[in-house]
Design a protein around this motif. Sequence first.
Motif, mmCIF file in Angstrom:
data_model
loop_
_atom_site.group_PDB
_atom_site.id
_atom_site.type_symbol
_atom_site.label_atom_id
_atom_site.label_comp_id
_atom_site.label_asym_id
_atom_site.label_seq_id
_atom_site.Cartn_x
_atom_site.Cartn_y
_atom_site.Cartn_z
ATOM 1 N N ASN A 46 -0.618 5.985 -1.998
ATOM 2 C CA ASN A 46 -0.971 4.629 -2.443
ATOM 3 C C ASN A 46 -1.943 3.917 -1.513
ATOM 4 O O ASN A 46 -2.734 3.096 -1.968
ATOM 5 C CB ASN A 46 0.299 3.792 -2.593
ATOM 6 C CG ASN A 46 1.083 4.128 -3.847
ATOM 7 O OD1 ASN A 46 0.763 3.653 -4.928
ATOM 8 N ND2 ASN A 46 2.098 4.973 -3.716
ATOM 9 N N LEU A 47 -1.896 4.209 -0.205
ATOM 10 C CA LEU A 47 -2.740 3.495 0.757
ATOM 11 C C LEU A 47 -3.951 4.313 1.202
ATOM 12 O O LEU A 47 -4.904 3.761 1.749
ATOM 13 C CB LEU A 47 -1.916 3.097 1.984
ATOM 14 C CG LEU A 47 -0.708 2.198 1.695
ATOM 15 C CD1 LEU A 47 0.088 1.964 2.972
ATOM 16 C CD2 LEU A 47 -1.145 0.875 1.087
ATOM 17 N N GLU A 50 -4.784 8.170 6.506
ATOM 18 C CA GLU A 50 -4.147 9.285 7.200
ATOM 19 C C GLU A 50 -3.056 8.809 8.148
ATOM 20 O O GLU A 50 -2.039 9.480 8.335
ATOM 21 C CB GLU A 50 -5.208 10.068 7.984
ATOM 22 C CG GLU A 50 -4.650 11.179 8.861
ATOM 23 C CD GLU A 50 -4.315 12.448 8.092
ATOM 24 O OE1 GLU A 50 -3.648 13.322 8.662
ATOM 25 O OE2 GLU A 50 -4.729 12.565 6.924
ATOM 26 N N ASN A 51 -3.225 7.630 8.739
ATOM 27 C CA ASN A 51 -2.206 7.091 9.647
ATOM 28 C C ASN A 51 -0.929 6.705 8.918
ATOM 29 O O ASN A 51 0.113 6.510 9.555
ATOM 30 C CB ASN A 51 -2.757 5.873 10.396
ATOM 31 C CG ASN A 51 -3.838 6.246 11.400
ATOM 32 O OD1 ASN A 51 -3.610 7.082 12.256
ATOM 33 N ND2 ASN A 51 -5.001 5.636 11.272
ATOM 34 N N ASP A 52 -1.013 6.566 7.594
ATOM 35 C CA ASP A 52 0.159 6.256 6.786
ATOM 36 C C ASP A 52 0.664 7.502 6.063
ATOM 37 O O ASP A 52 1.263 7.423 4.995
ATOM 38 C CB ASP A 52 -0.154 5.144 5.783
ATOM 39 C CG ASP A 52 -0.256 3.786 6.461
ATOM 40 O OD1 ASP A 52 0.644 3.461 7.251
ATOM 41 O OD2 ASP A 52 -1.247 3.068 6.218
ATOM 42 N N GLN A 78 2.596 -0.992 12.816
ATOM 43 C CA GLN A 78 2.407 -1.219 11.383
ATOM 44 C C GLN A 78 2.534 0.082 10.594
ATOM 45 O O GLN A 78 3.180 0.127 9.539
ATOM 46 C CB GLN A 78 1.036 -1.841 11.120
ATOM 47 C CG GLN A 78 0.766 -2.130 9.644
ATOM 48 C CD GLN A 78 -0.637 -2.667 9.426
ATOM 49 O OE1 GLN A 78 -1.615 -2.040 9.822
ATOM 50 N NE2 GLN A 78 -0.733 -3.831 8.793
ATOM 51 N N HIS A 79 1.943 1.156 11.115
ATOM 52 C CA HIS A 79 2.019 2.429 10.409
ATOM 53 C C HIS A 79 3.440 2.982 10.395
ATOM 54 O O HIS A 79 3.873 3.585 9.414
ATOM 55 C CB HIS A 79 1.059 3.443 11.048
ATOM 56 C CG HIS A 79 -0.382 3.060 10.905
ATOM 57 N ND1 HIS A 79 -0.963 2.785 9.687
ATOM 58 C CD2 HIS A 79 -1.367 2.902 11.833
ATOM 59 C CE1 HIS A 79 -2.243 2.473 9.865
ATOM 60 N NE2 HIS A 79 -2.512 2.537 11.159
ATOM 61 N N MET A 80 4.186 2.769 11.469
ATOM 62 C CA MET A 80 5.582 3.201 11.497
ATOM 63 C C MET A 80 6.438 2.366 10.555
ATOM 64 O O MET A 80 7.320 2.876 9.864
ATOM 65 C CB MET A 80 6.142 3.129 12.922
ATOM 66 C CG MET A 80 5.528 4.110 13.888
ATOM 67 S SD MET A 80 5.761 5.822 13.365
ATOM 68 C CE MET A 80 4.630 6.642 14.511
ATOM 69 N N ASP A 383 5.798 -2.732 -3.691
ATOM 70 C CA ASP A 383 5.314 -2.957 -5.054
ATOM 71 C C ASP A 383 4.329 -1.873 -5.481
ATOM 72 O O ASP A 383 4.343 -1.409 -6.630
ATOM 73 C CB ASP A 383 4.624 -4.326 -5.155
ATOM 74 C CG ASP A 383 5.598 -5.486 -5.076
ATOM 75 O OD1 ASP A 383 6.822 -5.251 -5.172
ATOM 76 O OD2 ASP A 383 5.145 -6.638 -4.906
ATOM 77 N N ALA A 384 3.471 -1.465 -4.547
ATOM 78 C CA ALA A 384 2.473 -0.436 -4.855
ATOM 79 C C ALA A 384 3.134 0.900 -5.163
ATOM 80 O O ALA A 384 2.677 1.647 -6.036
ATOM 81 C CB ALA A 384 1.497 -0.284 -3.688
#
Length: 440
Positions: A46-47, A50-52, A78-80, A383-384
């Motif tokens: 969805n995002l 690569e960090n996610d 944030q990514h964690m 939501d995404a």
Amino acid sequence: MSSVMNSVADSPKCALPGTPLALASKGLDACVHCGFCLQACPTYVNLEDENDSPRGRLVLMRRMLEGDIALDDPTAAQHMDRCLGCRACETACPSGVPYGDLLEATRATMAPVRGVPFVARAVLAVFKYPLLLRTALLGARLFRATRLPHLLAPLLPARLAFPMAMIASTTPANLRARAVPTTSSHPPVLPPSTPATTATCLTGCVMSGLFSHVNDATERVLAHNGFALRTTRAQGCCGALHAHAGDLDSARALARINVAAFEQSGADVIAVNSAGCGAMLKQYGHLLHDDPAWAARAERVSARTRDISELLATVGPIAGTASVALRVTHDPPCHQMHAQRVVSPPLAVLRAIPGLSLIPLEDADQCCGSAGIYNLVEPDTSDAVLAPKLARIAESGADWVATGNPGCMMQIGAGLLRSGSRARVVHPIELLDASYERGA
């Protein structure tokens, strides 16, 4: 485990010796960066960052361990935080990377330095203290009884409407009114020479507070299938929310309470109708592995834990005697499919119901975006992730979505309500219970 700790602590590349991440870091070595996890990861899909992805987060973990990234680095945090912890990557991974353990260890290592977001802190505090939890759930039940959540959900702004819809979605469905008797036959009776397997149920927090009707159905179904029920008093929250958020101390404290409680029950098996809680109980042995007084006891409790569908599949389950003519699709909770690797038993439960039309759900292995309290702390990403799930449900044409986890039931149920769908969410055990005629 001590050898792992020593090797990591002695390494010049380890900047965090003795931390949960350092102790779990051997799991990082299993990753070969093949990328099979990418398309299995809902946040990466969805995002598109690569960090996610699991692979990207493992790199971040490694860099934290080596001191290249600070534990309070806001971007890394944030990514964690964005990770759902669904563990779909573990199912996809050919190398057996224990991603779920690494994620919890990373969050536990970061928490003392960066803190825990206020919303998460507040929710975890409520779940840690039984009186607060009972009061909060009583308030939610009373609020649900007014039907105000149903009325407000379509009217309020999205951020306020969704919690209303979540509460509204917990309203019990009168499935027995839809069941039509097809036979007067009685279920088989166990011969006196065959001792019944004794079973006790994890009553849970949200399950007992908002889904007590599912707990009641679970007990009826177990009894109907020949299990002898025992009550476990003094049990409490399983600690899953705390472990996922990195509060391992609270998770361990709650685990010890439950280990002691289930030891007292003396039951052969522990039946769990909440996938997230079941996965947590099965991990008690790992959670308390370095506590000499509790490790073996926790391992025994873990070994006795079964998802309710897993338990019923060992005896059949007994087919229903009343037709439940509903169009149902099954959405497996992540912690049932990926964490516990329980895949076919829930389908066996649904196939034991006469008249039920079981409709396949495309991308059923994808997360719904609930993930404990994720939808409260990361609502936009939640939501995404939920949007494609709702689209696949609509495409299936099913009127009911069966799923075995309270968070998933509330997340999907709220999404369906907010989207104007006529479909509703139900626990598979409710459907099987409806097919068992009273007095049969």
